[in-house]
Write a protein that holds these residues in place. Structure first.
Motif, PDB file in Angstrom:
ATOM      1  N   ALA A 139       6.594  14.714  -6.883  1.00 42.68           N
ATOM      2  CA  ALA A 139       5.645  14.157  -5.911  1.00 42.68           C
ATOM      3  C   ALA A 139       5.225  15.216  -4.894  1.00 42.68           C
ATOM      4  CB  ALA A 139       6.269  12.957  -5.209  1.00 42.68           C
ATOM      5  N   ILE A 148      -6.906   8.618  -7.249  1.00 42.41           N
ATOM      6  CA  ILE A 148      -5.460   8.863  -7.400  1.00 42.41           C
ATOM      7  C   ILE A 148      -5.010   9.913  -6.390  1.00 42.41           C
ATOM      8  CG2 ILE A 148      -3.637   9.701  -8.940  1.00 42.41           C
ATOM      9  CD1 ILE A 148      -4.772   6.902  -9.581  1.00 42.41           C
ATOM     10  N   LEU A 189      -4.744   8.298  -2.965  1.00 46.61           N
ATOM     11  CA  LEU A 189      -3.572   7.410  -2.921  1.00 46.61           C
ATOM     12  C   LEU A 189      -2.274   8.204  -2.807  1.00 46.61           C
ATOM     13  CD1 LEU A 189      -4.389   4.639  -5.574  1.00 46.61           C
ATOM     14  CD2 LEU A 189      -4.030   4.304  -3.125  1.00 46.61           C
ATOM     15  N   ARG A 190      -2.162   9.307  -3.562  1.00 45.79           N
ATOM     16  CA  ARG A 190      -0.930  10.102  -3.517  1.00 45.79           C
ATOM     17  C   ARG A 190      -0.757  10.769  -2.158  1.00 45.79           C
ATOM     18  NH1 ARG A 190       3.629   9.459  -4.866  1.00 45.79           N
ATOM     19  NH2 ARG A 190       3.764   9.969  -7.071  1.00 45.79           N
ATOM     20  N   ASN A 238       0.470   8.090   0.105  1.00 44.74           N
ATOM     21  CA  ASN A 238       1.754   7.463  -0.290  1.00 44.74           C
ATOM     22  C   ASN A 238       2.608   8.469  -1.076  1.00 44.74           C
ATOM     23  OD1 ASN A 238       1.075   4.411   0.344  1.00 44.74           O
ATOM     24  ND2 ASN A 238      -0.701   5.268  -0.770  1.00 44.74           N
ATOM     25  N   GLU A 241       4.443   2.248  -8.847  1.00 47.60           N
ATOM     26  CA  GLU A 241       3.925   1.686  -7.593  1.00 47.60           C
ATOM     27  C   GLU A 241       2.548   2.249  -7.284  1.00 47.60           C
ATOM     28  OE1 GLU A 241       8.006   0.881  -5.020  1.00 47.60           O
ATOM     29  OE2 GLU A 241       7.299   2.945  -5.285  1.00 47.60           O
ATOM     30  N   LEU A 242       2.357   3.524  -7.571  1.00 44.92           N
ATOM     31  CA  LEU A 242       1.054   4.147  -7.330  1.00 44.92           C
ATOM     32  C   LEU A 242      -0.016   3.501  -8.202  1.00 44.92           C
ATOM     33  CD1 LEU A 242       0.268   6.537  -5.470  1.00 44.92           C
ATOM     34  CD2 LEU A 242       0.330   8.003  -7.483  1.00 44.92           C
ATOM     35  N   ILE A 272      -1.253   6.904 -14.836  1.00 44.36           N
ATOM     36  CA  ILE A 272      -1.153   7.630 -13.569  1.00 44.36           C
ATOM     37  C   ILE A 272      -0.622   9.040 -13.819  1.00 44.36           C
ATOM     38  CG2 ILE A 272       0.124   7.756 -11.397  1.00 44.36           C
ATOM     39  CD1 ILE A 272      -2.102   5.775 -11.257  1.00 44.36           C
TER      40      ILE A 272
END
Length: 311
Positions: free
Chosen positions: A240, A266, A269-270, A273, A280-281, A295
């Motif tokens: 991550a 994406i 969002l990353r 989060n 969850e993503l 994903i």
């Protein structure tokens, strides 16, 4: 505090046995711990041990099998940390006893160091001999505090081979090796050690060993699972962090607006989060939930674009 090995031997010395099995057990104890001397033209048999319970066992087995009273002596050690020696001494009918035990040959002049065929050919006699051998020179590690290990020491290589042969007759996977001035037969597998303890009659010690082994193995399994889980978490966190760094690099170089719409949502969002899992993503995608593999595919594409932008 008594060692686990001494607890096993204490249990064994309390077993009641048939006179024939007393003879076989004595054969091991005397062959492995006994010595002969000559007094007034007669052989004197002395069996020596540091364990008083084993000395009493030898004394009682001689009386049970041959109806003879032997001498039970204590030799105190003057040096520090030296255990007392307990001696069982037989002064009469020694030749007859040793011949009956298969230790002296029929002439009474030659000592036989090997296990006799009548023992090797019968299961219960082998059990009794192995019990005597373990009492004489055996040891077993405490299963709570160290690696699993049980061994029996023999002075003679051929006798050591006989010990291993008897153990392996019962499927114990025993191994042999040279040790100091002699040889050992040993077991390393926990289940085989438990089987051996059961085989020689140490049932309570075997149950204790199994209880400790089950708890220990369960604890090890939990630790492995925890370590594996921690490794997966660390791997996920590292992945991550790399994704966030690559997205920031793209943002600062070519801009996220230049990315295809599917990759752009994406990436945003990353960034917002960084701590959530791929699943969850995927559930957070505004245009509709995406699978974990979907994903992962898009994040790999973003990582690839970041590497190209850095080239």
């Amino acid at each position: 505090m008594a060692s686990y090995a001494s607890e096993v031997k204490k249990e064994l010395t309390g077993l009641e046995v048939h006179p024939e099995h007393a003879r076989v057990e004595l054969s091991a104890l005397i062959r492995m711990n006994g010595s002969l001397s000559l007094q007034n033209h007669h052989f004197v048999l002395t069996t020596q041990t540091e364990n008083p319970a084993i000395a009493r066992r030898i004394f009682s087995l001689i009386k049970q099998k041959y109806g003879m009273e032997s001498e039970l002596l204590v030799r105190k050690k003057m040096k520090l940390k030296k255990n007392n020696q307990y001696l069982v001494r037989l002064k009469r009918n020694t030749n007859e006893v040793l011949q009956d035990l298969g230790i002296l040959d029929e002439t009474g002049l030659s000592i036989n160091t090997d296990v006799t065929p009548d023992i090797l050919n019968e299961d219960q006699r082998m059990r009794s001999y192995l019990r005597g051998a373990f009492l004489a020179t055996g040891s077993v590690n405490n299963p709570e505090t160290s690696r699993y290990h049980l061994e029996i020491y023999s002075l003679y290589e051929s006798h050591n081979a006989d010990i291993a042969e008897m153990m392996n007759h019962f499927g114990l996977n025993a191994k042999t090796t040279k040790r100091r001035n002699g040889y050992i037969t040993y077991l390393k597998e926990a289940e085989r050690i438990a089987d051996f303890l059961q085989l020689i009659g140490a049932t309570n010690s075997m149950l204790k060993f199994e209880d400790i082994r089950i708890v220990r193995d369960m604890r090890n399994s939990v630790n492995r699972l925890v370590n594996c889980e921690n490794a997966n978490i660390n791997k996920t966190v590292a992945a991550a962090e790399r994704q966030v760094e690559n997205i920031k690099h793209l943002r600062d170089t070519i801009g996220l607006d230049s990315l295809p719409q599917k990759l752009q949502e994406i990436a945003v969002l990353r960034l917002d989060n960084p701590e959530v899992s791929l699943k969850e993503l995927g559930d957070m995608v505004p245009s509709g939930a995406i699978s974990k593999s979907g994903i992962n595919h898009r994040l790999r594409k973003i990582n690839q674009l970041a590497e190209e932008a850095s080239a």
